[in-house]
Design an enzyme around this catalytic site. Sequence first.
Site, PDB file in Angstrom:
ATOM      1  N   ALA A  54       0.781  -1.564   0.000  1.00 19.30           N
ATOM      2  CA  ALA A  54      -0.028  -0.130  -0.308  1.00 19.30           C
ATOM      3  C   ALA A  54       0.926   1.168   0.114  1.00 19.30           C
ATOM      4  O   ALA A  54       2.255   0.579   0.510  1.00 19.30           O
ATOM      5  CB  ALA A  54      -0.776   0.013   1.591  1.00 19.30           C
ATOM      6  N   GLY A  88       0.281  -5.129   0.885  1.00 19.72           N
ATOM      7  CA  GLY A  88      -0.836  -4.981  -0.360  1.00 19.72           C
ATOM      8  C   GLY A  88      -0.265  -5.781  -1.539  1.00 19.72           C
ATOM      9  O   GLY A  88      -0.640  -6.822  -2.491  1.00 19.72           O
ATOM     10  N   GLU A 106      -0.248  -9.112  -1.118  1.00 20.06           N
ATOM     11  CA  GLU A 106      -2.079  -9.653  -0.654  1.00 20.06           C
ATOM     12  C   GLU A 106      -2.679  -9.699  -2.500  1.00 20.06           C
ATOM     13  O   GLU A 106      -3.016 -10.261  -3.112  1.00 20.06           O
ATOM     14  CB  GLU A 106      -2.248  -8.981   0.021  1.00 20.06           C
ATOM     15  CG  GLU A 106      -2.016  -8.448   1.399  1.00 20.06           C
ATOM     16  CD  GLU A 106      -2.802  -7.866   1.980  1.00 20.06           C
ATOM     17  OE1 GLU A 106      -3.099  -8.637   3.557  1.00 20.06           O
ATOM     18  OE2 GLU A 106      -2.651  -6.326   1.825  1.00 20.06           O
ATOM     19  N   GLU A 143       3.436  -4.943   7.311  1.00 17.82           N
ATOM     20  CA  GLU A 143       2.553  -3.796   7.734  1.00 17.82           C
ATOM     21  C   GLU A 143       3.168  -3.815   9.664  1.00 17.82           C
ATOM     22  O   GLU A 143       3.198  -2.733   9.927  1.00 17.82           O
ATOM     23  CB  GLU A 143       1.287  -4.759   7.911  1.00 17.82           C
ATOM     24  CG  GLU A 143       0.596  -5.005   6.226  1.00 17.82           C
ATOM     25  CD  GLU A 143       1.261  -5.663   5.634  1.00 17.82           C
ATOM     26  OE1 GLU A 143       1.516  -6.684   6.111  1.00 17.82           O
ATOM     27  OE2 GLU A 143      -0.085  -5.141   4.369  1.00 17.82           O
TER      28      GLU A 143
HETATM   29  N1  CAA Z   1       4.557   3.565  -0.216  1.00 14.00           N
HETATM   30  C1  CAA Z   1       5.108   4.120  -0.603  1.00 14.00           C
HETATM   31  N2  CAA Z   1       6.065   5.072  -1.656  1.00 14.00           N
HETATM   32  C2  CAA Z   1       6.943   3.520  -1.405  1.00 14.00           C
HETATM   33  C3  CAA Z   1       6.520   2.170  -0.859  1.00 14.00           C
HETATM   34  C4  CAA Z   1       5.556   2.482  -0.304  1.00 14.00           C
HETATM   35  N3  CAA Z   1       4.992   1.142   0.285  1.00 14.00           N
HETATM   36  N4  CAA Z   1       7.696   1.334  -1.482  1.00 14.00           N
HETATM   37  C5  CAA Z   1       8.731   1.824  -1.499  1.00 14.00           C
HETATM   38  N5  CAA Z   1       8.477   3.526  -2.027  1.00 14.00           N
HETATM   39  C6  CAA Z   1       8.944   4.636  -3.154  1.00 14.00           C
HETATM   40  C7  CAA Z   1      10.247   5.084  -1.080  1.00 14.00           C
HETATM   41  O1  CAA Z   1       9.702   6.941  -0.792  1.00 14.00           O
HETATM   42  C8  CAA Z   1      10.909   6.278  -2.503  1.00 14.00           C
HETATM   43  O2  CAA Z   1      10.680   6.848  -2.795  1.00 14.00           O
HETATM   44  P1  CAA Z   1      11.510   8.318  -3.319  1.00 14.00           P
HETATM   45  O3  CAA Z   1      12.624   8.050  -3.743  1.00 14.00           O
HETATM   46  O4  CAA Z   1      10.770   9.514  -3.262  1.00 14.00           O
HETATM   47  O5  CAA Z   1      11.877   8.818  -1.716  1.00 14.00           O
HETATM   48  C9  CAA Z   1      11.475   4.743  -3.647  1.00 14.00           C
HETATM   49  O6  CAA Z   1       9.580   4.605  -3.699  1.00 14.00           O
HETATM   50  C10 CAA Z   1      11.996   4.252  -3.750  1.00 14.00           C
HETATM   51  O7  CAA Z   1      12.064   3.210  -2.195  1.00 14.00           O
HETATM   52  P2  CAA Z   1      13.498   3.051  -1.823  1.00 14.00           P
HETATM   53  O8  CAA Z   1      14.178   4.263  -1.678  1.00 14.00           O
HETATM   54  O9  CAA Z   1      13.062   2.934  -0.216  1.00 14.00           O
HETATM   55  O10 CAA Z   1      14.220   1.699  -1.950  1.00 14.00           O
HETATM   56  P3  CAA Z   1      14.566   0.447  -0.948  1.00 14.00           P
HETATM   57  O11 CAA Z   1      15.530  -0.555  -2.029  1.00 14.00           O
HETATM   58  O12 CAA Z   1      15.627   1.259  -0.523  1.00 14.00           O
HETATM   59  O13 CAA Z   1      13.911   0.149  -0.180  1.00 14.00           O
HETATM   60  C11 CAA Z   1      12.004  -1.698   0.365  1.00 14.00           C
HETATM   61  C12 CAA Z   1      12.862  -1.315  -0.948  1.00 14.00           C
HETATM   62  C13 CAA Z   1      12.509  -2.391   1.301  1.00 14.00           C
HETATM   63  C14 CAA Z   1      10.593  -2.105  -0.756  1.00 14.00           C
HETATM   64  C15 CAA Z   1      11.430   0.166   1.086  1.00 14.00           C
HETATM   65  O14 CAA Z   1      10.748   0.734   0.291  1.00 14.00           O
HETATM   66  C16 CAA Z   1       9.928  -0.482   2.020  1.00 14.00           C
HETATM   67  O15 CAA Z   1      10.469  -0.742   2.355  1.00 14.00           O
HETATM   68  N6  CAA Z   1       8.970  -0.421   1.436  1.00 14.00           N
HETATM   69  C17 CAA Z   1       7.626  -0.200   2.201  1.00 14.00           C
HETATM   70  C18 CAA Z   1       6.986  -1.423   2.334  1.00 14.00           C
HETATM   71  C19 CAA Z   1       5.899  -1.755   3.128  1.00 14.00           C
HETATM   72  O16 CAA Z   1       6.066  -1.780   4.285  1.00 14.00           O
HETATM   73  N7  CAA Z   1       5.278  -2.197   2.444  1.00 14.00           N
HETATM   74  C20 CAA Z   1       4.286  -1.901   3.658  1.00 14.00           C
HETATM   75  C21 CAA Z   1       2.877  -1.797   3.475  1.00 14.00           C
HETATM   76  S1  CAA Z   1       1.707  -1.350   4.184  1.00 14.00           S
HETATM   77  C22 CAA Z   1       0.066  -2.127   3.837  1.00 14.00           C
HETATM   78  O17 CAA Z   1       1.013  -2.583   2.144  1.00 14.00           O
HETATM   79  C23 CAA Z   1      -1.206  -2.374   4.053  1.00 14.00           C
HETATM   80  C24 CAA Z   1      -2.003  -3.188   3.464  1.00 14.00           C
HETATM   81  O18 CAA Z   1      -1.643  -4.197   3.178  1.00 14.00           O
HETATM   82  C25 CAA Z   1      -3.565  -3.115   2.816  1.00 14.00           C
END
Ligand code: CAA
Length: 261
Positions: free
Chosen positions: A69, A112, A115, A135
């Site tokens: 998400a 997500g 999922e 999450e």
């Molecule tokens: N939401 C919004 N933006 C995201 C994102 C997310 N889930 N995942 C990555 N991005 C964005 C980053 O913010 C970044 O943007 P900027 O360049 O503008 O800063 C860009 O994508 C590249 O990401 P990273 O610089 O973080 O890349 P990385 O290679 O260093 O790390 C990663 C990759 C480990 C996937 C890391 O981005 C991360 O941990 N992302 C979040 C993953 C996460 O927690 N997902 C679960 C979300 S909650 C959910 O999904 C709820 C549900 O089930 C309904």
Amino acid sequence: MSVVILDHPREREDNDRIAIVRINRPDALNALNLEVRQELARIFRELTEDDEVLAVVLTGDEKAFAAGADLKDMADRTTVEMFHRKTERLWQAIADYPKPVIAAINGYALGGGLELAMHSDIIVIGETAQVGQPEVRVGIMPGAGGTQRLTRAVGKFQAMRICLTGRPIDGREAFAIGLASQVVPDTEVYETAYKMAKDITRMPPIAVQQIKSAILKGQDASLETGMALERAMFQGLFATADQSEGMHAFIEKRRPDFKGE
Ligand code: CAA
């Protein structure tokens, strides 16, 4: 450029009855904001009415299937706002699609994103892909099947580990615990998924849809109910021309020509 790209067979010359649905937010690792979910739902609803397409390949790019998400969009939401989003209706449009969906996963499929992949019927994954339910690390829990579809796929103990630690696992491990149908080198993911979709489109379409339906409905029913459902569907297929064609082609030692009739 749209955040979800639909590559429909009518726009290609290969005659393959496969739709390719590609998430296209590379700057955010294909994070699923509301626009992506609405587009996915719209496309799957449209494909549900589309007789030309017999299977779907759902994919992202080489870095991410979908990194979950959109956290930037979600960070300041209230419970009431989350309630009114009614995203369950958007997910349901994908769950309701009656023909096979093959997810082709490279890179991240997190939260997500995983999922979404678990809404598909077959998962082809790259060896170094990273999948998980992180999450809990951002203060919440899975909300679109991470505690439910994941448990059905891999059992209680792996689901608990994945959801409670939030730690991702790679494609090899995902395959080993039953979270993927096939693991292949990263560069072969898309073509493997596409080839599998092509094989399926050569099968009798009504039988294919009934198999999908029996497996999904039977998963949540008692064995007795599931068996009754399967038997009724099995017997029903004897009303199709494809049953006769399939069996006579075998006896006559020729390739069957299935028509979905
Ligand atoms: N939401 C919004 N933006 C995201 C994102 C997310 N889930 N995942 C990555 N991005 C964005 C980053 O913010 C970044 O943007 P900027 O360049 O503008 O800063 C860009 O994508 C590249 O990401 P990273 O610089 O973080 O890349 P990385 O290679 O260093 O790390 C990663 C990759 C480990 C996937 C890391 O981005 C991360 O941990 N992302 C979040 C993953 C996460 O927690 N997902 C679960 C979300 S909650 C959910 O999904 C709820 C549900 O089930 C309904």
